[in-house]
Motif scaffolding. Structure first.
Motif, PDB file in Angstrom:
ATOM      1  N   SER A  76       1.576  -8.158  10.473  1.00 43.26           N
ATOM      2  CA  SER A  76       1.750  -6.708  10.669  1.00 43.26           C
ATOM      3  C   SER A  76       0.477  -5.969  10.256  1.00 43.26           C
ATOM      4  CB  SER A  76       2.931  -6.208   9.854  1.00 43.26           C
ATOM      5  OG  SER A  76       2.587  -6.244   8.490  1.00 43.26           O
ATOM      6  N   THR A  77      -0.263  -6.536   9.295  1.00 43.38           N
ATOM      7  CA  THR A  77      -1.526  -5.882   8.918  1.00 43.38           C
ATOM      8  C   THR A  77      -2.642  -6.435   9.795  1.00 43.38           C
ATOM      9  OG1 THR A  77      -1.967  -7.619   7.326  1.00 43.38           O
ATOM     10  CG2 THR A  77      -0.828  -5.679   6.508  1.00 43.38           C
ATOM     11  N   GLN A  90       9.010  -0.749   3.352  1.00 39.65           N
ATOM     12  CA  GLN A  90       7.565  -0.435   3.407  1.00 39.65           C
ATOM     13  C   GLN A  90       7.071   0.102   2.066  1.00 39.65           C
ATOM     14  OE1 GLN A  90       7.011  -0.782   7.013  1.00 39.65           O
ATOM     15  NE2 GLN A  90       5.082  -1.604   6.281  1.00 39.65           N
ATOM     16  N   LEU A 111       6.141  -2.659  -0.102  1.00 30.75           N
ATOM     17  CA  LEU A 111       5.538  -3.824   0.550  1.00 30.75           C
ATOM     18  C   LEU A 111       4.214  -4.232  -0.093  1.00 30.75           C
ATOM     19  CD1 LEU A 111       6.523  -5.614   2.687  1.00 30.75           C
ATOM     20  CD2 LEU A 111       5.304  -4.330   4.408  1.00 30.75           C
ATOM     21  N   SER A 157       4.003  -8.003  -1.217  1.00 27.22           N
ATOM     22  CA  SER A 157       3.158  -8.980  -0.542  1.00 27.22           C
ATOM     23  C   SER A 157       2.367  -9.784  -1.563  1.00 27.22           C
ATOM     24  CB  SER A 157       2.222  -8.266   0.423  1.00 27.22           C
ATOM     25  OG  SER A 157       1.469  -7.302  -0.291  1.00 27.22           O
ATOM     26  N   LEU A 192      13.062  -0.460   7.751  1.00 28.60           N
ATOM     27  CA  LEU A 192      11.671  -0.877   7.582  1.00 28.60           C
ATOM     28  C   LEU A 192      10.960   0.074   6.618  1.00 28.60           C
ATOM     29  CD1 LEU A 192       9.969  -3.143   8.526  1.00 28.60           C
ATOM     30  CD2 LEU A 192       9.185  -1.788  10.450  1.00 28.60           C
ATOM     31  N   GLU A 193      11.296   1.359   6.777  1.00 34.77           N
ATOM     32  CA  GLU A 193      10.670   2.331   5.851  1.00 34.77           C
ATOM     33  C   GLU A 193      11.055   2.038   4.410  1.00 34.77           C
ATOM     34  OE1 GLU A 193      11.686   6.298   7.105  1.00 34.77           O
ATOM     35  OE2 GLU A 193      10.883   5.866   9.104  1.00 34.77           O
ATOM     36  N   TYR A 251      13.204  -7.886   4.595  1.00 38.56           N
ATOM     37  CA  TYR A 251      12.017  -7.549   5.386  1.00 38.56           C
ATOM     38  C   TYR A 251      12.080  -8.232   6.752  1.00 38.56           C
ATOM     39  CZ  TYR A 251       7.058  -7.110   6.629  1.00 38.56           C
ATOM     40  OH  TYR A 251       5.884  -6.832   7.278  1.00 38.56           O
ATOM     41  N   ILE A 299      12.130  -6.294  10.380  1.00 36.75           N
ATOM     42  CA  ILE A 299      11.148  -6.536  11.449  1.00 36.75           C
ATOM     43  C   ILE A 299      11.864  -6.988  12.721  1.00 36.75           C
ATOM     44  CG2 ILE A 299       9.249  -8.039  12.162  1.00 36.75           C
ATOM     45  CD1 ILE A 299       8.135  -6.203  10.210  1.00 36.75           C
ATOM     46  N   GLN A 335      13.491  -4.128  14.413  1.00 36.54           N
ATOM     47  CA  GLN A 335      12.499  -3.260  15.054  1.00 36.54           C
ATOM     48  C   GLN A 335      12.037  -3.890  16.380  1.00 36.54           C
ATOM     49  OE1 GLN A 335       8.601  -3.234  13.460  1.00 36.54           O
ATOM     50  NE2 GLN A 335       8.374  -1.013  13.608  1.00 36.54           N
ATOM     51  N   ASP A 349      14.288   1.517  12.005  1.00 35.14           N
ATOM     52  CA  ASP A 349      13.081   2.118  11.428  1.00 35.14           C
ATOM     53  C   ASP A 349      13.301   2.475   9.968  1.00 35.14           C
ATOM     54  OD1 ASP A 349      11.964   1.796  13.848  1.00 35.14           O
ATOM     55  OD2 ASP A 349      12.426   3.824  14.557  1.00 35.14           O
ATOM     56  N   TRP A 364       4.196 -10.172   7.201  1.00 37.98           N
ATOM     57  CA  TRP A 364       3.386  -9.095   6.603  1.00 37.98           C
ATOM     58  C   TRP A 364       1.918  -9.253   7.010  1.00 37.98           C
ATOM     59  CZ3 TRP A 364      -0.441  -9.801   2.733  1.00 37.98           C
ATOM     60  CH2 TRP A 364      -1.024  -8.603   2.298  1.00 37.98           C
TER      61      TRP A 364
END
Length: 2046
Positions: free
Chosen positions: A1516-1517, A1449, A1452, A1456, A1445-1446, A1407, A1411, A1414, A1442, A1513
């Motif tokens: 990112s949120t 994702q 995730l 998390s 990351l997908e 992860y 990131i 990206q 990308d 994480w």
């Protein structure tokens, strides 16, 4: 000695020497001659041959010593073989004549012996050249032997061996005569003669066929006879002879002589039968009449049995591994038959049984373990399993058969038991050695190994049950995955068959043994098993009384299980402690009264049960104390104590109980007694003080009244005499490969050796070092051991009076006893007293009165004169302890005097040996000898004794003692070194080689002398040279000694010499000696060789390696063919040895030697080392796995694999490492990893393909790692997919290193790709098996690490390829989400924690990488200048970033939550011990309360990356909590008892999102800060960086920033933590990351202050601004409080960084308050980055302050910024700014633009401070000297920043303004175009400044200078680009001035400007030939004319009209350039933004 170095003996010197020196001189000459002759030309030898032979013959007749006679013989041989042979017959005749001489005087003997030796050597070398003379010679020699004494017989046998070797087949006529003579010598009185005869016969049998045909039986019988009464060396020599004779008989290689006769050949089975007769019947062999056998006359003596056993091993080893593979079943059935019922002789007594069993085990271990590779061993295991099934059928039949003949069949059962024990132990050893490579055969149900072993557990014999249990334990250690299933199976069977006595004992043995295996299995067993076993044990103890038939068994088994459970250690035991203590309390009666009632009530059976139970309880507590020391608190000790007095009471009652109930109770009472003694020895003596007297009353009889059948045994005494003395006791006690069987010869009379059945409790203990199976001694012996130990403890704590009484009692009992019984008692007493003195010394106690001393002394003195050497050694050791305890020099001197007096008067060998040893060891514990008087006396007396040639034993002991004296005297001994050295040399040259033990003692003396001399040996004075020469001479004599131990001493002496004086040791000959002995059959010699090699390679690895190879090429015949140094080098030979070697110490030495060689040489000889490792790894790989590489492998790679497989299969025969063991392969894999790390330090070429290829082309010898990448990957693949788990781990580690090191290496042939891309298939295929369900968790955890490294490395960009490896991680994630219940728990819960955390850590890494990619991508997109240059490859990267990351994702949501749970666990686990009560009782999300300790290291390993990922994480949120409930639905791991998960479920309703966020924020922040507060010094840098990155990421988002900004205390705390980190960690990366966090904290504080100001303005908007409250630090006073102030903390950090990089900024260092004028300097790249970061932070500080606060900090900030500018603004030739200067200018601009500079309250103060700063900068020009190096551009920029960024009040002060203008003028006049250019650029910005009050003065003052500069440029046009740029910039400035000028001045300016521009134009003709700069200037001017003309048309027209030439010039230029102007303007327009932007970038701080 140098005088001896000539071809001819220097007779003049020789004659002048004394007798002793003559011998040394002659020997030195002979040694020199031996080296010189082979390299001397034949002509030179012939020239001096007559003289040489004459000299040698005269030495021959002058009674030479043994070493000299060998050298005389060798030299004569060399002379005759290299020179002429004409006089050889004279020499032979001369020798024969000497031998025939009738002179029998001792002085003549050496001459005779020398003559015999010469004959042997001459015939050995010249052989058949000497014609038929050998018949007479042999006849003569044999005749001489008839009346020769032992030395003569010895020498004659060796001589005959040499003659036979030289003559070969030619000697057939004499074979029979020699055979007869050797036969009689083989049973000679002298052991040395027996050895020599065996060697002679061994040589004879190679040609004399009759020895292994017609005479075979008698040869075999003769060997058996020779074994009788033999010593170790004889057994080795004769067993070699016997083995080889039988090999000849079986393989029957027909000699030429015997071709005509029909040779009788025997089969393998018949040969075994012959050996079997010796084993069973001894030396009577076949001749014993049947009547004797029937009467069962005496058993076979042990030495015969041991000798025959060794002969078996020689026989099978010589036939070789393949032969053994083919015939193993025949061998096995034969060996088992030896201990079967059909031969009752071998098993008639317990002693015979154990001896025979050991012999069988030894044969199996030495052959199967030593000769077979892993595949063959697996086949053998299957054979053994078949044998077990067969034997089981017999037993089953016997047990089930209940007819009349049952009696007969029970004997079958008894007979089968010994066979079973042997096979089970060997099966266990096999499995243990095979490790996890045995998995296929164990899981193969058709073989049924496990079923076979488990079925045997029900055998009626306890011994068999124990052997089966031990075998299971070995299997469980080899395959940890079977441990839990086996335990379950046994527990299940035990509970099911609780009523069968066999099942209860058998299965409890098995469970105990398996529990013992847990410690050796790193993966452990589930915690709940402990509870189950405790329950089973309690149940057995409870039900013991229910059924009297199995009471004893249940009682024993219950306690055995509890005791075994204790070995699991404190973590498990603490949960069962209360129950165990309760059981312990209940097992003993509470009061003496209860004991009395017990006594009156019980009967024989109940007492047996009771005693067994109590003995078991005592043993369980003992095991608890040994294995759970951590739980032994005072409280626990207190609860252990109550039953003890009663236990001791019972002990005192035992004699009366034994009397009452007789024999049945005896074993139980002995056992009880022993257990109690063992337990009390471990407890603190204070706890049972009250029982001392009672115990002593029991101990004394135990020591002094041994049972009648109990006779002397030495086996427990070695522990009492000092390690040094073991060598005196002969090789039996030293470590040899045969020790396992040789040990039994120590056991005198009928004592049996150790065996498992004597103490079932040892089945769960670890076998002692060197033993494969525990060998507890019989109880009668071990109880004495235990009693002696306890006596030592108690006796040191009793009162003096009692001590005296007991000692007198002991004396009395020794006096009363007689004969051997007396010796036994003496042994026991000495052993007890030795323990007592040892204990007393360790607790610094006092011995007591003189009477006690006297009494103890008498006891020891009588033992010192015992006939038993062991006892003498123990007594000497105890005397030394006595001297240590009394610690009075007078007493010690008295002890010495006693020995002196005794030695002067005594004549008997024994007392002289004993007392001489006492002298040597007396000072051992007193810190060495410190009295010269004592030393002189000792040395004098020991010299005399050591020259007593009548008794070699006295010589041995005296010399040994002398070596001890030398050691203890240290530097005091210097005065005696010379005489001692000559004594040692004299003895070495004269003592016959047959007395090997004397030579061994001499070797120890020489070693001690060399140590004493130490580094002085390097000296160059004549004395030192003489000493050194003597030492080397001594070593040379010992090297030629036939005894291997003496050779070992020689090697260790040379090793010492090499350490102290390396340049004086001949490395080449030393290395040759080492290589030749590398594969010696003597363990101690091999150890000496490797210890020496290990030392040599640390210094000169390359030389050692080269010598070894060149020597192996030159001297082929000296080297063992097994160790092929020529082909594989010394390194390969060591690897082969490592593979065969079984001794752990030796293996360790080999590994260390190889690693030293690798570190020194691997980089230089890369191909060689990698090939070695590859050969080892490829040698036994399963070809199926190699071939199964993924099919998507690139074509060539796949083809390579096939070739590899094919080559390997074909090359099976010639492979250098045929079947290496898994441990060797693991070592090879570790070596590869070490090689990679060595290459890393060696240079970049190893990781750069293009560079490596280029170097290879330049010099083909250059070798780089990257060129071997394919091999490296293949090795990693082979290792990672092996059967052995350890090898898989090593392979995965190798793969991980390869991925990390080579991930970024580009592939030159395919730009944009990396070199690892082509190996995707291999990596995938290597990883896939590690994720199979049955893989152990440690392998999976390692594989996860490799997966994440592979994905994160960015090697693979294609989504499909990525998904293959990604899928493996997804699989693991799903597996860990299922939860613990679904997993079938085979291992400890800690392992699932390990696996879960490894998976989470791997995902974190992926992860983070995604990131980062990206982010990188978005950075590239943001940067406009690079956008056009992106090619396809970076677009690919963008998509791959990308995609990656997908991929993540998708999981995730679940990840998390798991991450947060793991972090919470970690946070809880790192709490200090005082918060233990707050820990969750059931454990955390991923650990259980019981396995907390095991889990900590796993969390420690994983938390940092998880923290970083979680922070990413959360940011990112954006800390949005929308997902608290979603996603839980598909997370099927049970809800864990951590608050984190409760947040998201049970309390979701109560907690607001804000609270959840706050919790998460504090979790991440708390963990990070807690770690950074005090990272341990060994904390990994990655963890610190990950932690800092997590903090950075966290503060990237507004919400956490607001939390930090709003909490000043927290911010300051954080800053302090970071400050400490910066001070303690030197790594620039860490410091930069920390500064980044500091900047973010400051930014958060700024935001907070802004927000407060804004809200205050909004609230009070209506009121006047003045009344606003002050926000920011410093409030109204401007004061900053250290420790509470954020600004202060920030400044501290920045100053710390700046002063570390630029110490001259610190006024304390420079000693002046201002900025001093030193020479500016450039910092390193890292230094510059750090300084720039610190400056950036500084410039932001004022924004956090209130106006008053800002005034307080401004001077510091300005001082630092300007200081950095001053110190680092170096003039660079390119005109660029150094990074630090640019940063300081940027910071200056930041500070000057601060709103505080304009704020009402602070403006005036700021203005004053800023002016003084400007004055400081202006002052930099004035100070002359070093400032010439300052970059004027930077200073001008700084002034410009002041002019433009501060309020006009600062710079418009006249004096400052004038000063600034002055500096610009200076710059305009500069000769340096770069400075001029900078000046113009800066003036341009000033002139364009909107505030005219600021700009006009500059325009007025400087425009005239600029115009005149341009007019100069008209005259001399610009020559180069730099000047052109300056002119262009000048034009721009003038144009700008025109734009801002007032209307009235503008026309004048334009009128002046236009002619200048026109003058730069060129006409058509000139344009063609103009330089590029003139042409560019032309275009530039034209462009400006086009712009300005239309703007000011009136002025333009007027000018054109007034000057026609000008007009004409313009028109021509316009016309001529019409076309090109169009094109070029377009191009210009495209380019101008770039140009201006580049200028913009350079000056962006304005």
């Amino acid at each position: 000695m140098e005088l001896a170095h000539s071809l001819l003996l220097n007779e003049e010197v020789y004659k002048q020497l004394g007798e002793v020196q003559k011998a040394e001189f002659a020997f030195e000459w002979l040694r020199f001659l031996e080296k010189l002759l082979p390299s001397t030309s034949r002509a030179d030898i012939r020239e001096k041959q007559t003289k040489l032979i004459e000299q040698l013959t005269s030495l021959l007749t002058s009674s030479p010593g043994p070493p000299a006679r060998q050298l005389i013989a060798k030299n004569l041989t060399i002379i005759y073989s290299s020179g002429d042979t004409f006089s050889v017959h004279q020499t032979i005749d001369k020798c024969n004549e000497l031998i025939r001489s009738k002179d029998d005087s001792p002085s003549y003997l050496p001459t005779k012996l020398a003559a015999v030796a010469c004959l042997g050597h001459l015939y050995k070398k010249l052989g058949r050249i000497l014609g038929n003379s050998f018949v007479d010679t042999i006849g003569n020699v044999l005749k001489a032997m008839k009346n020769a004494e032992s030395q003569g017989r010895y020498e004659i046998m060796l001589s005959l061996q040499n003659i036979l070797k030289g003559l070969g087949v030619a000697a057939v006529p004499c074979h029979r005569d020699i055979y007869k003579a050797a036969r009689s010598c083989l049973t000679d009185r002298s052991m040395a003669v027996r050895c020599a005869a065996a060697k002679c016969l061994l040589e004879l049998q190679s040609e004399a066929t009759f020895m292994w045909s017609t005479e075979l039986d008698s040869v075999v019988t003769l060997c058996f006879k020779s074994f009788e009464g033999s010593n170790y060396d004889v057994r080795i020599a004769v067993s070699k002879l016997l083995g080889n004779v039988l090999v000849s008989a079986v393989t029957s290689k027909q000699g030429t002589a015997s071709a005509k006769q029909n040779v009788h050949k025997i089969s393998f089975e018949e040969a075994l039968e012959l050996l079997g007769t010796g084993f069973l019947r001894g030396s009577s062999g076949f001749l014993r009449t049947s009547g004797d056998i029937l009467k069962g006359i005496s058993s076979v003596s042990r030495d015969i049995r041991v000798g025959v056993t060794q002969a078996y091993v020689v026989f099978i080893s010589t036939l070789g591994g393949p032969w053994l593979e083919r015939n193993f079943s025949a061998l096995l059935s034969h060996l088992l038959d030896l201990v079967s019922q059909s031969h009752p002789k071998a098993i008639q007594s317990q002693m015979d049984v154990i001896c025979s069993r050991r012999c069988i085990s030894f044969i199996l271990r030495a052959t199967v373990g030593g000769l077979l590779g892993e595949k063959a061993q697996i086949a053998t295991a299957k054979e053994i399993c078949q044998a077990i099934w067969k034997l089981k059928k017999v037993v089953d039949a016997a047990i089930s058969d209940s007819n009349v003949e049952t009696r007969v069949s029970t004997t079958d059962v008894i007979g089968s038991q010994h066979m079973l024990i042997c096979v089970l132990e060997e099966l266990g050893n096999l499995m243990h050695g095979l490790g996890t490579t045995a998995a296929p055969v164990l899981q193969d149900s058709s073989t049924g190994i496990l079923d076979a072993v488990i079925s045997i557990i029900l055998h009626p014999s306890i011994s068999v049950q124990l052997a089966a249990a031990w075998c299971l334990r070995c299997i469980a250690v080899a395959l940890p995955c079977l441990l839990t299933p086996l335990l379950d199976r046994c527990i299940e069977k035990l509970t099911a068959l609780k009523s069968s006595p066999e099942a209860v004992t058998g299965y409890s043995f098995a469970i105990a043994a398996l529990l013992g295996a847990v410690r050796q299995s790193p993966l452990g067993i589930p915690h709940c098993k402990g509870k189950v076993i405790m329950a089973v044990a309690e149940d057995l103890l409870r039900s013991a009384s229910q059924n009297s038939r199995i009471s004893v068994q249940r009682m024993q088994s219950g306690w055995l299980l509890i005791a075994a459970l204790m070995t699991l250690g404190p973590a498990v035991v603490q949960h069962h402690l209360p129950r165990m203590l309760l059981l312990w309390k209940c097992v003993f009666p509470l009061s003496p009264k209860d004991l009395e009632t017990e006594k009156s009530r019980g009967d024989s059976f109940t007492w047996q049960v009771t005693l067994e139970g109590r003995a078991g309880a005592l043993c369980a507590i003992k095991t608890f104390i040994v294995h759970c020391g951590g739980l032994l608190t005072d409280e626990v000790i207190q609860s252990l104590l109550p039953p003890l007095p009663c236990a001791v009471d019972l002990l005192t009652q035992l004699p009366s109980l034994n009397k009452t109930y007789g024999n049945p109770l005896k074993p139980s009472s002995v056992n009880y007694r022993k257990r109690l003694y063992e337990l009390l020895t471990l407890l603190p003596p204070k706890t049972y003080e009250g029982c001392f007297s009672a115990l002593l009353n029991e101990l004394v009889p135990d020591l002094t009244q041994p049972d009648n059948q109990m006779t002397a045994s030495a086996s427990y005494l070695p522990s009492l005499c000092h390690q040094n003395e073991l060598s005196l006791l002969g090789p039996l006690l030293q470590e040899t490969e045969q020790r396992f069987i040789e040990e039994q010869l120590l056991l005198v009379n009928s004592i049996a050796g150790g065996s498992l059945e004597y103490d079932p409790y040892s089945v769960y203990e670890k076998a002692s070092e060197g033993d494969l199976v525990p060998k507890p001694l019989p109880p009668t012996l071990s109880i004495i051991n235990a009693a002696a130990r306890l006596f030592g403890v108690i006796f040191s704590h009793v009162a003096e009076l009692q001590r005296l009484q007991v000692l007198e009692q002991l004396m009395a009992s020794i006096k009363q006893a007689k004969g051997s019984r007396q010796q036994i008692i003496q042994q026991n007493v000495v052993s007890a007293i030795s323990n007592f003195l040892k204990h007393l010394a360790s607790c610094k106690g006092d011995l007591g009165s003189d009477e006690i001393q006297k009494c103890a002394l008498n006891l020891l003195m009588s033992a010192l004169e015992s006939s038993n050497p062991l006892l003498r050694c123990s007594a000497a050791e105890s005397l030394a302890r006595l001297a240590q305890v009394v610690a009075d020099s007078a007493f010690t001197a008295g002890l010495a005097q006693i020995s002196f007096d005794k030695l002067k008067s005594a004549r008997d060998v024994i007392s002289r040996a004993g007392h001489s040893l006492a002298l040597g060891s007396l000072y051992r514990y007193l810190g060495g000898i410190n009295s010269t008087q004592h030393l002189n006396a000792c040395v004098g007396i020991l010299y005399t004794l050591s020259q007593d040639s009548t008794s070699p034993e006295v010589q041995t002991w005296a010399l040994h003692s002398l070596s001890l004296v030398i050691d203890s005297a240290g530097p005091l001994y210097h005065m005696h070194v010379e005489p001692t050295l000559s004594l040692v040399l004299m003895l070495l040259l004269t003592v016959p080689p047959a007395y090997a033990e004397v030579h061994q003692s001499l070797g120890r003396c020489l070693n001690a002398l060399i140590t004493t001399l130490g580094p002085e040996l390097q000296g160059s004075s004549s004395t030192v040279s003489a000493l050194r020469a003597s030492c080397l001479l001594g070593c040379a004599v010992m090297q030629d000694n036939p005894d291997c131990l003496v050779q070992a001493h020689a090697i260790s002496c040379l090793q010492q010499l090499h350490m102290f004086a390396p340049c004086h040791v001949n490395l080449s000959s030393l290395v040759k000696c080492l290589c030749v002995n590398l594969s010696s059959s003597y363990l101690l010699l091999r150890r000496a060789v490797l210890a020496c090699l290990r030392q040599l390679v640390q210094r000169e690895a390359a030389e050692v390696s080269e010598h070894a190879v060149s020597l192996a090429k030159d001297n082929r015949e000296d080297f063992n063919p097994d160790i092929n140094i020529r082909e594989v080098g010394l390194e390969g030979a060591l690897l082969i040895l490592l593979d065969k070697e079984l001794d752990p110490k030796l293996c360790q030495d080999i590994r260390e030697t190889l690693i030293h060689m690798l570190t020194t040489m691997a980089v230089k000889r890369l191909s060689f080392w990698l090939k070695l490792c590859k050969d080892v790894l490829a040698a036994s790989t399963d070809f199926t796995t190699v071939a199964s590489v993924d099919t998507t492998q690139e074509e060539e790679g796949a083809q390579g694999d096939d070739e590899l497989v094919f080559a390997l299969e074909n090359d099976e025969k010639s492979h250098p490492f045929p079947h290496p063991r898994w441990s060797t392969r693991v070592f090879a894999a570790e070596c590869v990893c070490k090689i990679i790390s060595q290459c890393e330090t060696a240079g970049d070429a190893h990781f750069d393909v293009a560079l490596a290829q280029e170097m290879k082309q330049r010099d083909s010898r250059d070798d780089c790692l990257v060129l071997h990448l394919a091999d490296l990957i293949r090795m990693a693949f082979m290792a990672a997919t092996d059967h052995s788990d350890r090898l898989r781990l090593s392979g995965l580690q190798m793969l991980l290193i390869l991925v990390r090191k080579f991930a970024a290496v580009p592939e030159p042939e395919f730009p944009g790709h990396v070199i690892l891309e082509q190996y995707q298939a291999n990596v995938g295929a290597a990883l896939r098996p590690a994720f199979a369900p049955e893989t152990p968790p440690d392998v999976t955890a390692k594989a996860c690490q490799v997966c994440s490294a592979w994905i994160a490395s960015g090697v693979v960009s294609d989504l499909n390829d990525l998904q293959r490896v990604h899928q493996l991680l997804v699989m693991s994630l799903n597996k860990i989400q299922i939860g613990k219940e679904a997993q079938n728990q085979l291992y400890n819960e800690g392992t699932s924690t390990m696996e879960i955390l490894a998976v989470l850590k791997a995902w974190s890494e992926v992860y983070i990488a995604a990131i980062q990619r990206q982010k990188k991508q978005s950075d590239i997109k943001r940067c406009p200048l690079v956008i056009n240059t992106t090619d396809d490859s970076s677009r690919g990267d963008a998509s791959s970033a990308d995609e990656l990351l997908e991929l993540v994702q998708a999981d995730l949501g679940n990840l998390s939550k798991l991450w947060l749970a793991a972090l919470q666990d970690f946070a809880v686990l790192t709490l200090p011990p005082e918060y233990a009560s707050q820990l969750p009782p059931d454990g955390g999300a991923f650990y259980t309360a019981e396995t907390m300790e095991n889990s900590r290291p796993h969390y420690q390993n994983a938390w940092a990356l998880i923290l970083h990922a979680t922070a990413l994480w959360l940011t990112s949120t954006g800390f949005l909590v929308g997902d608290s409930d979603e996603g839980l639905t598909n997370l099927s791991r049970p809800v864990t008892p951590t608050t984190m998960c409760q947040d998201s479920t049970s309390r979701a309703a109560i907690k607001s999102p804000e609270d959840v966020n706050t919790d998460r924020f504090h979790l991440v922040l708390g963990i990070g800060v807690e770690f950074l507060c005090s990272p341990r010094s060994d904390a990994a840098m990655e963890n610190i960086t990950a932690c800092l990155h997590a903090l950075q990421v966290l503060l990237d988002v507004p919400w956490p920033r607001s939390k930090i900004g709003g909490d000043q205390e927290l911010s300051v705390e954080l800053l302090n933590v970071l400050h400490r980190l910066i001070v303690t960690r030197e790594s620039p990366d860490i410091q930069l990351a920390a500064l980044e966090v500091v900047w973010q904290i400051l930014f958060a504080a700024q935001e907070h202050v802004k927000e407060k100001r804004r809200s205050a303005e909004v609230d009070d908007g209506a009121e006047e601004k003045e009344t606003l409250p002050e926000f920011g630090e410093g409030k109204d006073t401007g004061g900053l409080i250290p420790g509470k102030s954020l600004v202060f903390a920030t400044l501290e950090m920045c100053v710390c960084i700046l002063v570390r990089q630029l110490p001259q900024l610190n006024p304390k260092i420079t000693g002046s308050p201002g900025i001093t004028a030193g020479k500016p300097q450039l910092l390193s790249e890292n230094g510059s980055r750090l300084v720039s970061a610190a400056l950036a932070i500084l410039s932001d500080v004022p924004a956090v302050c209130s106006p008053e606060g800002s005034i307080a900090v401004l001077p510091t900030i300005l001082y630092l910024i300007i200081g950095v500018l001053r110190e680092t603004a170096v003039k660079l030739p390119s005109g660029q700014l150094p990074l630090t200067a640019a940063a300081s200018l940027q910071a200056l601009k930041g500070v000057l633009s601060s709103p505080m500079a304009r704020a009402e309250k602070s403006r005036t103060a700021w203005n004053e401070l800023l002016r003084s700063a400007l004055v400081t900068i202006l002052g930099f020009w004035d100070s002359e000297g070093p400032n010439q190096e300052l970059d004027e551009g930077s200073l001008l920029t700084a002034i410009t920043i002041f002019i433009l960024s501060t309020s006009p009040e600062v710079t418009t002060m006249e004096c400052l303004q004038m000063s600034c203008i002055e500096k610009f003028k200076l710059a305009l006049e500069s000769k340096d175009p770069i400075v001029q250019l900078k000046c113009y650029q800066l003036l341009l910005t000033i002139f364009q400044y909107p505030n005219q009050a600021v700009s006009y003065p500059y325009v007025h003052s400087l425009i005239s200078s600029i115009v005149s500069k341009l007019q100069e440029a008209e005259k001399c046009k610009p020559e180069n680009a730099a000047e052109l740029q300056v002119t262009q910039e000048g034009i721009k400035v003038v144009a700008a001035v025109i734009a801002v000028a007032k209307e009235e001045h503008r026309t004048d300016l334009v009128a002046c400007f236009l002619p200048m521009l026109i003058s730069f134009l060129l006409d058509e003709n000139a344009l063609g030939s103009a330089t590029s700069s003139a042409r560019n200037l032309h275009e530039f001017a034209l462009q400006y004319l086009m712009q300005i003309g239309p703007q000011y048309s009136s002025v333009f027209k007027k000018l054109m009209a007034s000057s026609p030439p000008m007009k004409a010039r313009l028109e021509l230029a316009v016309k001529g350039n019409q076309e090109s102007i169009k094109d070029k303007t377009a191009a210009k327009h495209a380019k101008t933004p770039e140009k201006s932007s580049s200028i913009q970038l350079k000056t962006n701080f304005l």
